[in-house]
Write a protein that holds these residues in place. Structure first.
Motif, PDB file in Angstrom:
ATOM      1  N   GLN A  98       5.771   7.167   4.687  1.00  0.00           N
ATOM      2  CA  GLN A  98       7.063   6.527   4.131  1.00  0.00           C
ATOM      3  C   GLN A  98       8.182   6.454   5.391  1.00  0.00           C
ATOM      4  O   GLN A  98       8.605   5.346   5.595  1.00  0.00           O
ATOM      5  CB  GLN A  98       7.730   7.456   3.168  1.00  0.00           C
ATOM      6  CG  GLN A  98       6.803   7.499   1.770  1.00  0.00           C
ATOM      7  CD  GLN A  98       6.681   6.307   1.370  1.00  0.00           C
ATOM      8  OE1 GLN A  98       7.402   5.314   1.163  1.00  0.00           O
ATOM      9  NE2 GLN A  98       5.620   6.012   0.526  1.00  0.00           N
ATOM     10  N   HIS A  99       8.085   7.405   6.315  1.00  0.00           N
ATOM     11  CA  HIS A  99       8.992   7.235   7.511  1.00  0.00           C
ATOM     12  C   HIS A  99       8.305   6.307   8.403  1.00  0.00           C
ATOM     13  O   HIS A  99       8.980   5.499   9.075  1.00  0.00           O
ATOM     14  CB  HIS A  99       8.983   8.628   8.002  1.00  0.00           C
ATOM     15  CG  HIS A  99       9.967   9.489   7.423  1.00  0.00           C
ATOM     16  ND1 HIS A  99      11.264   9.487   7.038  1.00  0.00           N
ATOM     17  CD2 HIS A  99       9.659  10.851   6.595  1.00  0.00           C
ATOM     18  CE1 HIS A  99      11.806  10.583   6.729  1.00  0.00           C
ATOM     19  NE2 HIS A  99      10.853  11.248   6.131  1.00  0.00           N
ATOM     20  N   SER A 159      -1.157  -4.746   3.860  1.00  0.00           N
ATOM     21  CA  SER A 159      -1.056  -4.335   2.134  1.00  0.00           C
ATOM     22  C   SER A 159      -1.972  -5.062   1.518  1.00  0.00           C
ATOM     23  O   SER A 159      -2.524  -4.464   0.429  1.00  0.00           O
ATOM     24  CB  SER A 159       0.512  -4.496   1.867  1.00  0.00           C
ATOM     25  OG  SER A 159       1.219  -3.757   2.397  1.00  0.00           O
ATOM     26  N   GLU A 160      -2.126  -6.252   1.483  1.00  0.00           N
ATOM     27  CA  GLU A 160      -3.131  -7.045   0.514  1.00  0.00           C
ATOM     28  C   GLU A 160      -4.438  -6.717   1.055  1.00  0.00           C
ATOM     29  O   GLU A 160      -5.485  -6.291   0.175  1.00  0.00           O
ATOM     30  CB  GLU A 160      -2.880  -8.715   1.071  1.00  0.00           C
ATOM     31  CG  GLU A 160      -1.576  -9.107   0.487  1.00  0.00           C
ATOM     32  CD  GLU A 160      -1.227 -10.592   0.713  1.00  0.00           C
ATOM     33  OE1 GLU A 160      -2.298 -11.251   1.251  1.00  0.00           O
ATOM     34  OE2 GLU A 160      -0.259 -10.828   0.152  1.00  0.00           O
ATOM     35  N   TRP A 161      -4.751  -6.601   2.184  1.00  0.00           N
ATOM     36  CA  TRP A 161      -6.111  -5.882   2.671  1.00  0.00           C
ATOM     37  C   TRP A 161      -6.426  -4.562   1.986  1.00  0.00           C
ATOM     38  O   TRP A 161      -7.450  -4.310   1.577  1.00  0.00           O
ATOM     39  CB  TRP A 161      -6.206  -5.861   4.329  1.00  0.00           C
ATOM     40  CG  TRP A 161      -7.508  -5.331   4.590  1.00  0.00           C
ATOM     41  CD1 TRP A 161      -8.849  -5.843   4.696  1.00  0.00           C
ATOM     42  CD2 TRP A 161      -7.721  -4.008   5.007  1.00  0.00           C
ATOM     43  NE1 TRP A 161      -9.617  -5.023   5.127  1.00  0.00           N
ATOM     44  CE2 TRP A 161      -8.895  -3.939   5.392  1.00  0.00           C
ATOM     45  CE3 TRP A 161      -6.851  -2.698   5.060  1.00  0.00           C
ATOM     46  CZ2 TRP A 161      -9.585  -2.430   5.432  1.00  0.00           C
ATOM     47  CZ3 TRP A 161      -7.443  -1.709   5.264  1.00  0.00           C
ATOM     48  CH2 TRP A 161      -8.630  -1.530   5.603  1.00  0.00           C
ATOM     49  N   LEU A 162      -5.435  -3.646   2.328  1.00  0.00           N
ATOM     50  CA  LEU A 162      -5.524  -2.138   1.747  1.00  0.00           C
ATOM     51  C   LEU A 162      -5.711  -2.157   0.155  1.00  0.00           C
ATOM     52  O   LEU A 162      -6.638  -1.481  -0.315  1.00  0.00           O
ATOM     53  CB  LEU A 162      -4.286  -1.533   1.953  1.00  0.00           C
ATOM     54  CG  LEU A 162      -4.310  -0.156   1.755  1.00  0.00           C
ATOM     55  CD1 LEU A 162      -5.585   0.682   2.303  1.00  0.00           C
ATOM     56  CD2 LEU A 162      -2.874   0.550   1.668  1.00  0.00           C
ATOM     57  N   SER A 197       2.376  -2.512  -6.290  1.00  0.00           N
ATOM     58  CA  SER A 197       3.573  -2.894  -5.857  1.00  0.00           C
ATOM     59  C   SER A 197       4.129  -1.878  -4.953  1.00  0.00           C
ATOM     60  O   SER A 197       5.381  -2.027  -4.846  1.00  0.00           O
ATOM     61  CB  SER A 197       4.597  -3.408  -6.894  1.00  0.00           C
ATOM     62  OG  SER A 197       4.769  -2.623  -7.673  1.00  0.00           O
ATOM     63  N   LEU A 198       3.714  -0.822  -4.903  1.00  0.00           N
ATOM     64  CA  LEU A 198       4.311   0.452  -4.174  1.00  0.00           C
ATOM     65  C   LEU A 198       4.140   0.459  -2.768  1.00  0.00           C
ATOM     66  O   LEU A 198       5.110   0.909  -2.200  1.00  0.00           O
ATOM     67  CB  LEU A 198       3.777   1.686  -4.968  1.00  0.00           C
ATOM     68  CG  LEU A 198       3.798   1.788  -6.498  1.00  0.00           C
ATOM     69  CD1 LEU A 198       3.125   3.299  -6.752  1.00  0.00           C
ATOM     70  CD2 LEU A 198       5.235   2.136  -6.285  1.00  0.00           C
ATOM     71  N   GLY A 199       3.275  -0.340  -2.201  1.00  0.00           N
ATOM     72  CA  GLY A 199       3.267  -0.439  -0.902  1.00  0.00           C
ATOM     73  C   GLY A 199       2.366   0.236  -0.138  1.00  0.00           C
ATOM     74  O   GLY A 199       1.588   1.183  -0.591  1.00  0.00           O
ATOM     75  N   GLU A 253       0.300   4.028  -1.217  1.00  0.00           N
ATOM     76  CA  GLU A 253      -1.124   4.018  -1.538  1.00  0.00           C
ATOM     77  C   GLU A 253      -2.117   4.799  -0.759  1.00  0.00           C
ATOM     78  O   GLU A 253      -2.892   5.693  -1.138  1.00  0.00           O
ATOM     79  CB  GLU A 253      -1.587   2.507  -1.560  1.00  0.00           C
ATOM     80  CG  GLU A 253      -0.956   1.779  -2.815  1.00  0.00           C
ATOM     81  CD  GLU A 253      -1.209   2.644  -4.150  1.00  0.00           C
ATOM     82  OE1 GLU A 253      -2.260   3.046  -4.443  1.00  0.00           O
ATOM     83  OE2 GLU A 253      -0.165   2.255  -4.969  1.00  0.00           O
ATOM     84  N   ILE A 254      -1.729   4.930   0.727  1.00  0.00           N
ATOM     85  CA  ILE A 254      -2.602   5.817   1.621  1.00  0.00           C
ATOM     86  C   ILE A 254      -1.948   6.904   1.359  1.00  0.00           C
ATOM     87  O   ILE A 254      -3.172   7.905   1.345  1.00  0.00           O
ATOM     88  CB  ILE A 254      -2.290   5.435   3.015  1.00  0.00           C
ATOM     89  CG1 ILE A 254      -2.734   3.896   3.191  1.00  0.00           C
ATOM     90  CG2 ILE A 254      -2.840   6.292   3.754  1.00  0.00           C
ATOM     91  CD1 ILE A 254      -2.380   3.249   4.680  1.00  0.00           C
ATOM     92  N   GLU A 255      -0.828   7.573   0.979  1.00  0.00           N
ATOM     93  CA  GLU A 255      -0.523   8.890   0.718  1.00  0.00           C
ATOM     94  C   GLU A 255      -1.320   9.431  -0.390  1.00  0.00           C
ATOM     95  O   GLU A 255      -1.507  10.618  -0.626  1.00  0.00           O
ATOM     96  CB  GLU A 255       1.074   8.997   0.794  1.00  0.00           C
ATOM     97  CG  GLU A 255       1.478   9.116   1.929  1.00  0.00           C
ATOM     98  CD  GLU A 255       3.288   9.207   2.151  1.00  0.00           C
ATOM     99  OE1 GLU A 255       3.696   9.161   0.904  1.00  0.00           O
ATOM    100  OE2 GLU A 255       3.638   9.562   3.062  1.00  0.00           O
ATOM    101  N   ARG A 256      -1.161   8.429  -1.471  1.00  0.00           N
ATOM    102  CA  ARG A 256      -2.042   9.004  -2.735  1.00  0.00           C
ATOM    103  C   ARG A 256      -3.372   9.154  -2.540  1.00  0.00           C
ATOM    104  O   ARG A 256      -4.072  10.023  -2.934  1.00  0.00           O
ATOM    105  CB  ARG A 256      -1.821   7.827  -3.789  1.00  0.00           C
ATOM    106  CG  ARG A 256      -0.397   7.935  -4.221  1.00  0.00           C
ATOM    107  CD  ARG A 256      -0.233   6.839  -5.458  1.00  0.00           C
ATOM    108  NE  ARG A 256       0.989   6.894  -6.116  1.00  0.00           N
ATOM    109  CZ  ARG A 256       1.389   6.208  -7.177  1.00  0.00           C
ATOM    110  NH1 ARG A 256       0.635   5.215  -7.492  1.00  0.00           N
ATOM    111  NH2 ARG A 256       2.603   6.204  -7.690  1.00  0.00           N
TER     112      ARG A 256
END
Length: 134
Positions: free
Chosen positions: A47-48, A82-85, A94-96, A100-103
């Motif tokens: 996030q940072h 973001s779209e590729w991820l 829509s969270l970015g 999504e990577i942190e989850r």
């Protein structure tokens, strides 16, 4: 003996940090973050990092610099990373990318920063051409 040789080889290939004036774009900056994430990103939080990249993009706009930038574009325009991820993870969001990577990292029990750089390497390795900043 083999472990010592591997450690020596790793030390040889590890590069030294560069000064900001030596960096030529966002991917150079991200390589500095990869080298020393704890120095650049508080709590190694994606996030940072996302906030830093937003600031980077704003600075490009303020200084009228057209640099390829795949992490954020204003007005809901394309966000290639973001779209590729989302395609890579097989879900819409829509969270970015940072959330999504942190989850994903939490689910797999791995460090999110490490996972980000793995995804980034994969993204860049797909014959991907960076998009110019708007």
């Amino acid at each position: 003996m083999a472990e010592a040789a591997e450690a020596a080889e790793a030390a040889e290939t590890r590069r030294s940090p560069r000064q900001l004036g030596e960096l030529t774009g966002v991917y150079d900056f991200l390589e500095e973050v990869r080298l020393r994430p704890g120095m650049w990103v508080r709590h190694r939080s994606l996030q940072h990092l996302d906030s830093m990249l937003t600031g980077y993009r704003v600075a490009l706009g303020v200084h009228d610099i057209a640099e390829p930038f795949d992490f954020w574009n204003p007005g809901g325009a394309q966000r290639p990373f973001s779209e590729w991820l989302c395609r890579r993870l097989g879900r819409e969001s829509s969270l970015g990318w940072a959330t999504e990577i942190e989850r994903e990292a939490e689910r797999s029990g791995r460090p999110a920063m490490e996972m980000f750089f793995e995804f980034l390497d994969e993204f860049r390795g797909l014959d991907h051409q960076p998009h110019a900043a708007d």
